[in-house]
Design a protein around this motif. Structure first.
Motif: not given
Length: 221
Positions: A61-69, A81-95
């Protein structure tokens, strides 16, 4: 004579899973940026994610947030920060990519499959369950304490499997995250899945396939 490894080891996100960071970024920033700027944003986001995993381990989650910032700063976009969390939380939904389930299942009948992923324990199994084939081991960066392309994860994996670099075939769509390190560690049998992420680089001595459907043929299956 066709090489038959003791294990086929895989990168997961990008190689097996359709790792849609570009789509996630577009869903948030697509209305703010024109096509050319969005393309640059996505390119920067990928580059900063790689840079973020080269140091000491931190939660993904920090990797995503730092790189997005950093990407937002480079492109004159407001970071939230909520945009970074939204992207992070998408990851386990991908097939998986469409070619993956059938291709993996064919190989799994003959050779044990292993994943070495830059993932969190809490997320990875949601992706793996969508792959449609059994894996005897799933090893994460959280478990090894470092992210690929650092060597430690590969060394940890070989220790866990009780084998040497000469005993496995490593399969990835990325040179920078996987195949360059595998080459440096003496893993002779490597498979590059050409998903268009990176250009070919024959220096690293691999077998190229266009998708996982071609993997069984590498082993004469």
């Amino acid at each position: 004579m066709t090489f038959r490894p003791k294990f086929v080891t895989f990168d997961c996100h990008g190689t097996l899973i359709n790792y849609d960071m570009a789509g996630a970024a577009r869903r948030i920033y697509g209305e703010m940026l024109d096509d050319a700027k969005m393309t640059q944003f996505i390119r920067n986001f990928a580059a900063y994610r790689l840079d973020e995993v080269l140091g000491a381990w931190k939660p993904y989650a920090d990797v995503v947030a730092n790189s997005l910032e950093r990407t937002c700063k480079a492109n004159g976009v407001t970071f939230r920060e909520e945009d970074a969390l939204r992207i992070y939380e998408e990851v386990p939904t991908w097939g998986p990519h469409p070619d993956v389930p059938a291709g993996l299942a064919k190989v799994a009948k003959e050779i044990p499959l292993v994943i070495l992923s830059n993932a969190m324990n809490s997320q990875i199994m949601s992706n793996v369950e969508k792959l449609g084939a059994p894996f005897c081991k799933v090893i994460t960066a959280e478990e090894t304490g470092t992210y690929k392309p650092q060597m430690n994860g590969f060394e940890y994996m070989l220790d866990v499997l009780g084998c040497g670099p000469e005993d496995i075939t490593h399969c990835s769509s990325s040179f920078r995250y996987d195949l360059m390190t595998a080459y440096d560690l003496g893993i002779k049998s490597k498979v590059w899945v050409n998903r268009g992420h990176e250009p070919a680089n024959p220096y690293y001595e691999y077998t190229e396939i266009k998708d996982i459907g071609g993997l069984a043929g590498v082993f004469g299956l």
